[in-house]
Write a protein that holds these residues in place. Structure first.
Motif, PDB file in Angstrom:
ATOM      1  N   LYS A 146       0.830  -1.216   0.000  1.00  0.00           N
ATOM      2  CA  LYS A 146       0.000   0.000   0.000  1.00  0.00           C
ATOM      3  C   LYS A 146       0.862   1.264   0.000  1.00  0.00           C
ATOM      4  CE  LYS A 146      -4.128  -2.002   2.156  1.00  0.00           C
ATOM      5  NZ  LYS A 146      -4.911  -1.876   0.898  1.00  0.00           N
ATOM      6  N   LEU A 147       1.948   1.228   0.753  1.00  0.00           N
ATOM      7  CA  LEU A 147       2.879   2.359   0.754  1.00  0.00           C
ATOM      8  C   LEU A 147       3.465   2.579  -0.639  1.00  0.00           C
ATOM      9  CD1 LEU A 147       4.891   2.038   4.095  1.00  0.00           C
ATOM     10  CD2 LEU A 147       3.724   4.089   3.285  1.00  0.00           C
ATOM     11  N   TYR A 148       3.865   1.496  -1.263  1.00  0.00           N
ATOM     12  CA  TYR A 148       4.433   1.571  -2.612  1.00  0.00           C
ATOM     13  C   TYR A 148       3.428   2.158  -3.592  1.00  0.00           C
ATOM     14  CZ  TYR A 148       5.786  -0.149  -7.243  1.00  0.00           C
ATOM     15  OH  TYR A 148       6.085  -0.249  -8.583  1.00  0.00           O
ATOM     16  N   GLN A 149       2.208   1.635  -3.578  1.00  0.00           N
ATOM     17  CA  GLN A 149       1.184   2.109  -4.503  1.00  0.00           C
ATOM     18  C   GLN A 149       0.845   3.577  -4.282  1.00  0.00           C
ATOM     19  OE1 GLN A 149      -1.991  -0.692  -3.793  1.00  0.00           O
ATOM     20  NE2 GLN A 149      -1.153  -2.227  -5.185  1.00  0.00           N
ATOM     21  N   SER A 150       0.749   3.980  -3.016  1.00  0.00           N
ATOM     22  CA  SER A 150       0.442   5.383  -2.722  1.00  0.00           C
ATOM     23  C   SER A 150       1.587   6.293  -3.167  1.00  0.00           C
ATOM     24  CB  SER A 150       0.171   5.570  -1.223  1.00  0.00           C
ATOM     25  OG  SER A 150       1.351   5.382  -0.455  1.00  0.00           O
ATOM     26  N   GLY A 151       2.823   5.787  -3.063  1.00  0.00           N
ATOM     27  CA  GLY A 151       3.980   6.562  -3.493  1.00  0.00           C
ATOM     28  C   GLY A 151       3.986   6.805  -4.989  1.00  0.00           C
ATOM     29  N   LEU A 152       3.650   5.778  -5.774  1.00  0.00           N
ATOM     30  CA  LEU A 152       3.628   5.938  -7.229  1.00  0.00           C
ATOM     31  C   LEU A 152       2.647   7.034  -7.656  1.00  0.00           C
ATOM     32  CD1 LEU A 152       3.771   2.287  -8.662  1.00  0.00           C
ATOM     33  CD2 LEU A 152       5.636   3.908  -8.343  1.00  0.00           C
ATOM     34  N   LYS A 153       1.549   7.158  -6.925  1.00  0.00           N
ATOM     35  CA  LYS A 153       0.547   8.178  -7.258  1.00  0.00           C
ATOM     36  C   LYS A 153       1.091   9.592  -7.089  1.00  0.00           C
ATOM     37  CE  LYS A 153      -3.288   5.183  -5.855  1.00  0.00           C
ATOM     38  NZ  LYS A 153      -4.352   4.948  -4.844  1.00  0.00           N
ATOM     39  N   LYS A 154       2.096   9.750  -6.235  1.00  0.00           N
ATOM     40  CA  LYS A 154       2.644  11.085  -5.948  1.00  0.00           C
ATOM     41  C   LYS A 154       3.851  11.438  -6.816  1.00  0.00           C
ATOM     42  CE  LYS A 154       1.321  10.817  -1.034  1.00  0.00           C
ATOM     43  NZ  LYS A 154       0.869   9.416  -1.034  1.00  0.00           N
ATOM     44  N   ILE A 155       4.434  10.450  -7.481  1.00  0.00           N
ATOM     45  CA  ILE A 155       5.639  10.680  -8.288  1.00  0.00           C
ATOM     46  C   ILE A 155       5.271  11.222  -9.662  1.00  0.00           C
ATOM     47  CG2 ILE A 155       7.617   9.536  -9.381  1.00  0.00           C
ATOM     48  CD1 ILE A 155       7.673   7.597  -7.020  1.00  0.00           C
ATOM     49  N   ASN A 156       6.081  12.136 -10.167  1.00  0.00           N
ATOM     50  CA  ASN A 156       5.829  12.737 -11.485  1.00  0.00           C
ATOM     51  C   ASN A 156       6.852  12.361 -12.545  1.00  0.00           C
ATOM     52  OD1 ASN A 156       3.514  14.232 -10.665  1.00  0.00           O
ATOM     53  ND2 ASN A 156       4.862  15.701  -9.645  1.00  0.00           N
ATOM     54  N   TYR A 365      13.705  14.992 -20.306  1.00  0.00           N
ATOM     55  CA  TYR A 365      12.363  14.585 -19.841  1.00  0.00           C
ATOM     56  C   TYR A 365      12.082  15.150 -18.448  1.00  0.00           C
ATOM     57  CZ  TYR A 365       9.204  11.406 -17.333  1.00  0.00           C
ATOM     58  OH  TYR A 365       8.218  10.879 -16.532  1.00  0.00           O
ATOM     59  N   ILE A 366      13.042  15.051 -17.536  1.00  0.00           N
ATOM     60  CA  ILE A 366      12.858  15.552 -16.166  1.00  0.00           C
ATOM     61  C   ILE A 366      12.649  17.065 -16.175  1.00  0.00           C
ATOM     62  CG2 ILE A 366      13.984  15.868 -13.923  1.00  0.00           C
ATOM     63  CD1 ILE A 366      15.418  13.141 -14.505  1.00  0.00           C
ATOM     64  N   ASP A 367      13.472  17.776 -16.943  1.00  0.00           N
ATOM     65  CA  ASP A 367      13.359  19.233 -17.010  1.00  0.00           C
ATOM     66  C   ASP A 367      12.026  19.667 -17.603  1.00  0.00           C
ATOM     67  OD1 ASP A 367      15.847  19.537 -15.878  1.00  0.00           O
ATOM     68  OD2 ASP A 367      16.889  19.829 -17.782  1.00  0.00           O
ATOM     69  N   CYS A 368      11.581  18.969 -18.644  1.00  0.00           N
ATOM     70  CA  CYS A 368      10.298  19.315 -19.284  1.00  0.00           C
ATOM     71  C   CYS A 368       9.133  19.105 -18.322  1.00  0.00           C
ATOM     72  CB  CYS A 368      10.089  18.491 -20.541  1.00  0.00           C
ATOM     73  SG  CYS A 368      11.140  18.982 -21.924  1.00  0.00           S
ATOM     74  N   ASN A 369       9.151  17.980 -17.600  1.00  0.00           N
ATOM     75  CA  ASN A 369       8.085  17.701 -16.632  1.00  0.00           C
ATOM     76  C   ASN A 369       8.098  18.699 -15.490  1.00  0.00           C
ATOM     77  OD1 ASN A 369       7.250  15.505 -18.123  1.00  0.00           O
ATOM     78  ND2 ASN A 369       7.067  14.157 -16.352  1.00  0.00           N
ATOM     79  N   TYR A 370       9.301  19.120 -15.089  1.00  0.00           N
ATOM     80  CA  TYR A 370       9.416  20.098 -14.010  1.00  0.00           C
ATOM     81  C   TYR A 370       8.800  21.434 -14.422  1.00  0.00           C
ATOM     82  CZ  TYR A 370      11.551  23.131 -10.503  1.00  0.00           C
ATOM     83  OH  TYR A 370      11.741  24.039  -9.497  1.00  0.00           O
ATOM     84  N   GLU A 371       9.040  21.837 -15.659  1.00  0.00           N
ATOM     85  CA  GLU A 371       8.467  23.095 -16.154  1.00  0.00           C
ATOM     86  C   GLU A 371       6.944  23.013 -16.203  1.00  0.00           C
ATOM     87  OE1 GLU A 371       9.959  25.986 -16.678  1.00  0.00           O
ATOM     88  OE2 GLU A 371      11.780  25.025 -15.926  1.00  0.00           O
ATOM     89  N   LYS A 372       6.418  21.834 -16.583  1.00  0.00           N
ATOM     90  CA  LYS A 372       4.963  21.640 -16.621  1.00  0.00           C
ATOM     91  C   LYS A 372       4.386  21.757 -15.219  1.00  0.00           C
ATOM     92  CE  LYS A 372       4.852  18.616 -20.679  1.00  0.00           C
ATOM     93  NZ  LYS A 372       4.619  17.231 -21.159  1.00  0.00           N
ATOM     94  N   GLU A 373       5.092  21.175 -14.234  1.00  0.00           N
ATOM     95  CA  GLU A 373       4.635  21.263 -12.832  1.00  0.00           C
ATOM     96  C   GLU A 373       4.549  22.715 -12.369  1.00  0.00           C
ATOM     97  OE1 GLU A 373       5.947  18.401  -9.642  1.00  0.00           O
ATOM     98  OE2 GLU A 373       7.457  17.987 -11.187  1.00  0.00           O
ATOM     99  N   LYS A 374       5.566  23.518 -12.724  1.00  0.00           N
ATOM    100  CA  LYS A 374       5.600  24.906 -12.291  1.00  0.00           C
ATOM    101  C   LYS A 374       4.464  25.715 -12.910  1.00  0.00           C
ATOM    102  CE  LYS A 374       9.772  26.235 -13.258  1.00  0.00           C
ATOM    103  NZ  LYS A 374      10.986  27.106 -13.282  1.00  0.00           N
ATOM    104  N   ASN A 375       4.132  25.355 -14.161  1.00  0.00           N
ATOM    105  CA  ASN A 375       3.096  26.102 -14.862  1.00  0.00           C
ATOM    106  C   ASN A 375       1.703  25.547 -14.568  1.00  0.00           C
ATOM    107  OD1 ASN A 375       5.127  27.623 -16.053  1.00  0.00           O
ATOM    108  ND2 ASN A 375       5.337  26.226 -17.789  1.00  0.00           N
TER     109      ASN A 375
END
Length: 375
Positions: A146-156, A365-375
């Motif tokens: 359950k911890l693992y599954q809940s963690g995946l939901k929070k990862i981007n 990929y990481i940088d692009c996703n980070y920019e999407k998060e900020k916006n």
């Protein structure tokens, strides 16, 4: 002053795993495929000027420019202890990025800490069951899953190995992952390259002993081709299965059972074999495929991540023991067919598994996703 400025702006990554130090030292039991891949990621970060940290069960040390944080296994450690220690490491070392791989309960609390500290937590898929709910195969109590599954939901940020992992991640967690198959290279010196004490073989089987790896298939195959030499390599993850396979293999004259070996020793065996055989029920993207192809060795396998073997003609894919026997005989007896596959391997490998190219792809990929998060 200039050097101080560079030091201040140097980015940090924690490769969140243990046993890389064992791998570097050439120990035979070093954690398997996950450790190999995390080592290669650590080295490519080092090569690109990052300050790289990882964990050691035994020593606080620096080896191959990787800074190891001592974090011994504690037999009776509680989840509470893990919770506080993980947060302590993140706060102390202040990483820009954390790379972690494989299903475990730590994903639950690392995902929370990453949110709090604004750290980019990147999860790397290891097995094709990592994103299939109920099939993750996580040891321990139910709350670990359950911890693992809940963690995946929070990862981007997700790096997956093949199209199946990408599909199940999207279907079960509504998350998008970038496909980067296992990387290879970065100056892994073969300290056994000048040794000839290890034997050559016709067929090689290398994996840690688990039920899903089906070692019996390889033993049965050896019985059907008694004129060919077979070698079995693997550490005893499942002790009972390991000893059963060892006892049966020792009764078959053309099988040599070595037990666990170091990466360098297995690489020498790959150099000296004709075929690599994989009998697993499922995999992510086995490091052993890359180890075979880096030595121009065709693969006969029961798994084919993203159909890479079929599409690129890097070996043969089978579903049954009968098909395994036919495929092996085809490659052993048809020399022109064997050479044609070797040529395909040579063309394909260098083009697709360069670690620098995949590193740049991952960071973009990481940088692009980070920019999407900020916006």
């Amino acid at each position: 002053m200039a050097s101080e400025s560079i030091k201040k702006t140097r980015k940090k990554v924690i490769i969140w795993t243990k046993d890389i130090d064992k791998f570097i030292l050439g120990e035979s039991f070093f954690g398997g495929g996950i450790t190999v891949q995390m080592y290669f990621w650590a080295k490519i970060f080092v090569a690109n000027g990052w300050e790289v940290f990882s964990f050691s069960k035994t020593n606080k040390t620096v080896n191959e420019d990787i800074k190891f944080i001592k974090s011994p296994d504690r037999k009776y450690a509680s989840i509470i202890f893990d919770l506080f220690l993980s947060l302590y490491f993140i706060l102390k070392f202040k990483p820009d990025v954390i790379f972690t791989r494989g299903a475990s309960r730590k994903i639950g609390y690392l995902s929370i800490y990453a949110k709090i500290t604004k750290t980019k937590l990147v999860f790397l898929g290891a097995s094709d069951i990592n994103f299939i709910k109920g099939k993750e195969n996580i040891s321990g109590l139910k709350h670990n899953t359950k911890l693992y599954q809940s963690g995946l939901k929070k990862i981007n940020y997700f790096i997956v190995q093949n199209q199946l992992q990408q599909k199940t991640l999207q279907e079960n967690y509504n998350k998008n992952g970038i496909i980067i198959p296992n990387i290879w290279g970065v100056d892994k010196k073969n300290r056994f390259s000048n040794q000839s004490s290890l034997p050559s073989s016709d067929l090689l089987w290398v994996t840690n002993f688990r039920k899903l790896k089906r070692p019996q298939w390889f033993i049965n195959l050896a019985k059907q081709i008694p004129e060919k030499k077979f070698i079995m390599v693997g550490a005893p993850i499942d002790q009972k299965l390991y000893h059963t396979a060892q006892q049966e293999a020792e009764k078959v004259n053309n099988i040599q059972f070595t037990g666990g070996l170091s990466f360098e020793q297995t690489n020498l065996l790959f150099r000296q074999c004709r075929l690599f055989v994989c009998t697993s029920e499922f995999e992510g993207f086995p490091n052993t495929f890359l180890q075979a192809w880096s030595n121009d060795v065709p693969v006969v396998a029961t798994v084919d991540p993203s159909d890479v073997i079929k599409k690129n003609k890097l070996g043969l894919v089978v579903n049954t023991e009968e098909e395994l026997l036919l495929a092996v005989n085809k490659l052993l007896l048809d020399s022109s067919f064997y050479r044609a596959i070797q040529n395909k391997i040579q063309q394909y490998f260098e083009k697709n598994y360069d670690s620098q190219t995949q590193f740049e792809k991952a960071l973009t990929y990481i940088d692009c996703n980070y920019e999407k998060e900020k916006n």
